[in-house]
Design a protein around this motif. Structure first.
Motif: not given
Length: 234
Positions: A143, A145, A157-159, A171-174, A176, A212, A214
């Motif tokens: 998990e 970051e 940013s991603s996880r 997975e990118l945050n949102g 893209k 999630t 993204g």
């Protein structure tokens, strides 16, 4: 391709019908990407050799572990004259799996847990090409970051959800706009060991929306990473 073309034949061999049904659902996408379609036969591992009539295009063994009995059932297919692709799904120590499979041709090993996209992609190549280069690398769930740095100067940013020696799924945050073939760098801040890892990578597949929400991204590492140790107490 003619509509009268014979469907490809796939055998699923799990220990229970419930496991076969779950695996079959994961492979439904094959009917969309293989023009001839796919005919699926389900059975048990020990009875697989009874289903070899018509020379199926791919046999998938869905095991829990990789031990002597499992190896025996796989070798049994070869002894019966089956020469097409075999895929093995199992939890196992990867080096042991490599040693056991070195003498067997046209076999690919996918270690559990795996991504459904990997399962479908390898199955498609196995059916279409009749051979897949064997690569066995353990994937570690995580998990972590990470910052994804693109060559054009933007960072997202991603996880990271799992990682192996050769690549990672993140997975990118949102949502893209990213493209297959893009060169990126993953920047991971590991505060517990006071280090920053920067890994060069290339995007090899994308998913419009991951688990999630993204954009899902699969990357292949393209070189050795750099490690920067944080100076503490200054």
């Amino acid at each position: 391709m003619s509509k009268l073309s014979k469907p490809k034949h796939l055998i699923l061999a799990s220990r229970t019908e419930q496991e076969n049904a779950l695996l079959q659902r994961k492979l439904l996408a094959l009917n969309e990407i293989i023009p001839e379609g796919v005919k699926v036969t389900t059975t048990r591992p020990q009875a697989t050799k009874l289903e070899l009539s018509g020379e199926p295009d791919l046999v998938i063994f869905n095991f829990n572990d990789w031990k002597k009995d499992e190896l025996k059932w796989v070798e049994g297919l070869r002894n019966e004259g089956y020469r097409n692709m075999i895929m093995i799904l199992a939890k196992a120590d990867a080096p042991t799996a490599v040693r056991n499979l070195q003498l067997l041709e046209r076999i690919v090993y996918l270690e559990k847990p795996y991504e459904s996209r990997d399962l479908v992609g390898i199955a498609e190549k196995s059916i279409r090409k009749g051979e897949v280069a064997q690569q066995i690398h353990r994937r570690f769930s995580t998990e972590q970051e990470a910052l994804v740095e693109f060559s054009v100067g933007r960072s997202v940013s991603s996880r990271i959800f799992n990682m192996s020696k050769t690549g990672a799924y993140l997975e990118l945050n949102g949502l893209k706009d990213v493209s297959i073939g893009d060169d990126v760098r993953l920047r991971m801040e590991l505060e517990d060991v006071s280090r920053t890892y920067v890994m060069p990578a290339r995007i090899v597949w994308t998913q419009v929306m991951g688990r999630t929400g993204g954009t899902g991204v699969g990357v292949h590492f393209t070189g050795k990473g750099n490690v920067k140790r944080h100076i503490v107490g200054l």
